[in-house]
Scaffold this motif. Structure first.
Motif, PDB file in Angstrom:
ATOM      1  N   ALA A  33      -0.712  66.438  23.345  1.00  0.00           N
ATOM      2  CA  ALA A  33      -2.137  66.281  23.144  1.00  0.00           C
ATOM      3  C   ALA A  33      -2.743  65.829  24.467  1.00  0.00           C
ATOM      4  O   ALA A  33      -2.072  65.182  25.279  1.00  0.00           O
ATOM      5  N   MET A  34      -4.002  66.181  24.673  1.00  0.00           N
ATOM      6  CA  MET A  34      -4.663  65.876  25.937  1.00  0.00           C
ATOM      7  C   MET A  34      -5.959  65.121  25.676  1.00  0.00           C
ATOM      8  O   MET A  34      -6.619  65.327  24.641  1.00  0.00           O
ATOM      9  N   GLY A  35      -6.303  64.281  26.622  1.00  0.00           N
ATOM     10  CA  GLY A  35      -7.541  63.531  26.470  1.00  0.00           C
ATOM     11  C   GLY A  35      -8.269  63.373  27.788  1.00  0.00           C
ATOM     12  O   GLY A  35      -7.679  63.532  28.860  1.00  0.00           O
ATOM     13  N   TRP A  36      -9.551  63.100  27.668  1.00  0.00           N
ATOM     14  CA  TRP A  36     -10.380  62.770  28.835  1.00  0.00           C
ATOM     15  C   TRP A  36     -10.899  61.348  28.669  1.00  0.00           C
ATOM     16  O   TRP A  36     -11.325  60.945  27.573  1.00  0.00           O
ATOM     17  N   PHE A  37     -10.887  60.638  29.769  1.00  0.00           N
ATOM     18  CA  PHE A  37     -11.401  59.271  29.835  1.00  0.00           C
ATOM     19  C   PHE A  37     -12.324  59.172  31.040  1.00  0.00           C
ATOM     20  O   PHE A  37     -12.292  60.016  31.924  1.00  0.00           O
ATOM     21  N   ARG A  38     -13.137  58.125  31.081  1.00  0.00           N
ATOM     22  CA  ARG A  38     -13.988  57.907  32.240  1.00  0.00           C
ATOM     23  C   ARG A  38     -14.093  56.425  32.526  1.00  0.00           C
ATOM     24  O   ARG A  38     -13.964  55.590  31.630  1.00  0.00           O
ATOM     25  N   GLN A  39     -14.346  56.128  33.801  1.00  0.00           N
ATOM     26  CA  GLN A  39     -14.520  54.741  34.212  1.00  0.00           C
ATOM     27  C   GLN A  39     -15.652  54.666  35.219  1.00  0.00           C
ATOM     28  O   GLN A  39     -15.566  55.272  36.295  1.00  0.00           O
ATOM     29  N   ALA A  40     -16.690  53.958  34.849  1.00  0.00           N
ATOM     30  CA  ALA A  40     -17.823  53.742  35.734  1.00  0.00           C
ATOM     31  C   ALA A  40     -17.582  52.485  36.558  1.00  0.00           C
ATOM     32  O   ALA A  40     -16.814  51.605  36.146  1.00  0.00           O
ATOM     33  N   PRO A  41     -18.240  52.365  37.706  1.00  0.00           N
ATOM     34  CA  PRO A  41     -18.053  51.173  38.554  1.00  0.00           C
ATOM     35  C   PRO A  41     -18.349  49.891  37.787  1.00  0.00           C
ATOM     36  O   PRO A  41     -19.379  49.769  37.118  1.00  0.00           O
ATOM     37  N   GLY A  42     -17.422  48.964  37.864  1.00  0.00           N
ATOM     38  CA  GLY A  42     -17.604  47.670  37.220  1.00  0.00           C
ATOM     39  C   GLY A  42     -17.403  47.663  35.721  1.00  0.00           C
ATOM     40  O   GLY A  42     -17.626  46.640  35.068  1.00  0.00           O
ATOM     41  N   LYS A  43     -16.981  48.791  35.173  1.00  0.00           N
ATOM     42  CA  LYS A  43     -16.774  48.873  33.726  1.00  0.00           C
ATOM     43  C   LYS A  43     -15.337  49.241  33.409  1.00  0.00           C
ATOM     44  O   LYS A  43     -14.607  49.752  34.257  1.00  0.00           O
ATOM     45  N   GLU A  44     -14.940  48.986  32.168  1.00  0.00           N
ATOM     46  CA  GLU A  44     -13.602  49.354  31.731  1.00  0.00           C
ATOM     47  C   GLU A  44     -13.536  50.867  31.479  1.00  0.00           C
ATOM     48  O   GLU A  44     -14.548  51.518  31.189  1.00  0.00           O
ATOM     49  N   ARG A  45     -12.328  51.375  31.552  1.00  0.00           N
ATOM     50  CA  ARG A  45     -12.136  52.787  31.246  1.00  0.00           C
ATOM     51  C   ARG A  45     -12.438  53.014  29.768  1.00  0.00           C
ATOM     52  O   ARG A  45     -12.040  52.214  28.909  1.00  0.00           O
ATOM     53  N   GLU A  46     -13.116  54.121  29.472  1.00  0.00           N
ATOM     54  CA  GLU A  46     -13.443  54.418  28.087  1.00  0.00           C
ATOM     55  C   GLU A  46     -13.019  55.833  27.715  1.00  0.00           C
ATOM     56  O   GLU A  46     -13.015  56.750  28.537  1.00  0.00           O
ATOM     57  N   PHE A  47     -12.671  55.970  26.462  1.00  0.00           N
ATOM     58  CA  PHE A  47     -12.260  57.254  25.895  1.00  0.00           C
ATOM     59  C   PHE A  47     -13.465  58.177  25.793  1.00  0.00           C
ATOM     60  O   PHE A  47     -14.564  57.738  25.435  1.00  0.00           O
ATOM     61  N   VAL A  48     -13.251  59.463  26.090  1.00  0.00           N
ATOM     62  CA  VAL A  48     -14.313  60.459  25.982  1.00  0.00           C
ATOM     63  C   VAL A  48     -14.011  61.474  24.886  1.00  0.00           C
ATOM     64  O   VAL A  48     -14.823  61.690  23.975  1.00  0.00           O
ATOM     65  N   ALA A  49     -12.833  62.103  24.956  1.00  0.00           N
ATOM     66  CA  ALA A  49     -12.503  63.146  23.993  1.00  0.00           C
ATOM     67  C   ALA A  49     -11.005  63.392  24.011  1.00  0.00           C
ATOM     68  O   ALA A  49     -10.330  63.074  24.999  1.00  0.00           O
ATOM     69  N   ARG A  50     -10.484  63.959  22.921  1.00  0.00           N
ATOM     70  CA  ARG A  50      -9.084  64.349  22.888  1.00  0.00           C
ATOM     71  C   ARG A  50      -8.948  65.658  22.118  1.00  0.00           C
ATOM     72  O   ARG A  50      -9.821  66.024  21.314  1.00  0.00           O
ATOM     73  N   ILE A  51      -7.836  66.360  22.376  1.00  0.00           N
ATOM     74  CA  ILE A  51      -7.529  67.605  21.676  1.00  0.00           C
ATOM     75  C   ILE A  51      -6.046  67.648  21.407  1.00  0.00           C
ATOM     76  O   ILE A  51      -5.232  67.347  22.277  1.00  0.00           O
ATOM     77  N   SER A  52      -5.684  68.013  20.190  1.00  0.00           N
ATOM     78  CA  SER A  52      -4.282  68.063  19.796  1.00  0.00           C
ATOM     79  C   SER A  52      -3.649  69.362  20.273  1.00  0.00           C
ATOM     80  O   SER A  52      -4.301  70.237  20.831  1.00  0.00           O
ATOM     81  N   TRP A  53      -2.340  69.500  19.968  1.00  0.00           N
ATOM     82  CA  TRP A  53      -1.651  70.728  20.361  1.00  0.00           C
ATOM     83  C   TRP A  53      -2.307  71.935  19.687  1.00  0.00           C
ATOM     84  O   TRP A  53      -2.365  73.017  20.260  1.00  0.00           O
ATOM     85  N   SER A  54      -2.788  71.739  18.466  1.00  0.00           N
ATOM     86  CA  SER A  54      -3.323  72.854  17.688  1.00  0.00           C
ATOM     87  C   SER A  54      -4.816  73.060  17.876  1.00  0.00           C
ATOM     88  O   SER A  54      -5.386  73.990  17.305  1.00  0.00           O
ATOM     89  N   GLY A  55      -5.450  72.187  18.670  1.00  0.00           N
ATOM     90  CA  GLY A  55      -6.864  72.366  18.941  1.00  0.00           C
ATOM     91  C   GLY A  55      -7.803  71.454  18.181  1.00  0.00           C
ATOM     92  O   GLY A  55      -9.026  71.588  18.309  1.00  0.00           O
ATOM     93  N   THR A  56      -7.268  70.551  17.395  1.00  0.00           N
ATOM     94  CA  THR A  56      -8.133  69.596  16.694  1.00  0.00           C
ATOM     95  C   THR A  56      -8.740  68.634  17.711  1.00  0.00           C
ATOM     96  O   THR A  56      -8.045  68.079  18.552  1.00  0.00           O
ATOM     97  N   THR A  57     -10.049  68.459  17.619  1.00  0.00           N
ATOM     98  CA  THR A  57     -10.756  67.649  18.618  1.00  0.00           C
ATOM     99  C   THR A  57     -11.352  66.388  18.002  1.00  0.00           C
ATOM    100  O   THR A  57     -11.595  66.304  16.798  1.00  0.00           O
ATOM    101  N   PHE A  58     -11.611  65.424  18.878  1.00  0.00           N
ATOM    102  CA  PHE A  58     -12.231  64.158  18.478  1.00  0.00           C
ATOM    103  C   PHE A  58     -12.992  63.635  19.684  1.00  0.00           C
ATOM    104  O   PHE A  58     -12.501  63.717  20.811  1.00  0.00           O
ATOM    105  N   TYR A  59     -14.216  63.117  19.427  1.00  0.00           N
ATOM    106  CA  TYR A  59     -15.091  62.700  20.523  1.00  0.00           C
ATOM    107  C   TYR A  59     -15.589  61.274  20.350  1.00  0.00           C
ATOM    108  O   TYR A  59     -15.769  60.792  19.223  1.00  0.00           O
ATOM    109  N   ALA A  60     -15.868  60.649  21.480  1.00  0.00           N
ATOM    110  CA  ALA A  60     -16.587  59.389  21.455  1.00  0.00           C
ATOM    111  C   ALA A  60     -18.023  59.659  21.018  1.00  0.00           C
ATOM    112  O   ALA A  60     -18.584  60.718  21.330  1.00  0.00           O
ATOM    113  N   ASN A  61     -18.614  58.712  20.311  1.00  0.00           N
ATOM    114  CA  ASN A  61     -19.982  58.906  19.831  1.00  0.00           C
ATOM    115  C   ASN A  61     -20.961  59.161  20.975  1.00  0.00           C
ATOM    116  O   ASN A  61     -21.937  59.896  20.820  1.00  0.00           O
ATOM    117  N   SER A  62     -20.694  58.571  22.121  1.00  0.00           N
ATOM    118  CA  SER A  62     -21.618  58.670  23.257  1.00  0.00           C
ATOM    119  C   SER A  62     -21.719  60.077  23.829  1.00  0.00           C
ATOM    120  O   SER A  62     -22.690  60.396  24.527  1.00  0.00           O
TER     121      SER A  62
END
Length: 123
Positions: A33-62
């Protein structure tokens, strides 16, 4: 071992779009499974989105409704299409891989990480 290399970052005006890519090499990409994360200056890393092997996706509300994660197993690549970008989306974006999809975005230490690519959204 899996190596992850991100690309596609850059400078864009608010309301614009970018597509990030994360190319994987090494072990069988489709097992992860793969995911994307982001980290802005001075902030903690946050989850953005993920996708499973089969293509099921999940997103951060933002980012829900603006970002789309996808994968091409034949190319060993995962993508993050980002539309309607806002200045608050400015961050270093990194991809990650793990064999368990639900670990991505749940605070676990993931198996593999890329180095990241900078996304800057100007107002």
């Amino acid at each position: 071992q899996v190596q992850l290399v991100e690309s596609g970052g850059g400078l864009v005006q608010a309301g614009g779009s970018l597509r990030l890519s994360c190319a994987a090499s090494g072990r069988t990409f489709s097992n992860y499974a793969m995911g994307w994360f982001r980290q802005a200056p001075g902030k903690e890393r946050e989850f953005v989105a993920r996708i499973s092997w089969s293509g099921t996706t999940f997103y951060a509300n933002s980012v829900k409704g603006r970002f789309t994660i996808s994968r091409d197993n034949a190319k060993n690549t995962v993508y993050l299409q980002m539309n309607s970008l806002k200045p608050e989306d400015t961050a270093v974006y990194s991809c990650a891989a793990d064999r368990v999809p639900t670990r991505i975005g749940a605070g676990y230490e993931l198996e593999y990480w890329g180095q990241g690519t900078q996304v800057t959204v100007s107002s």
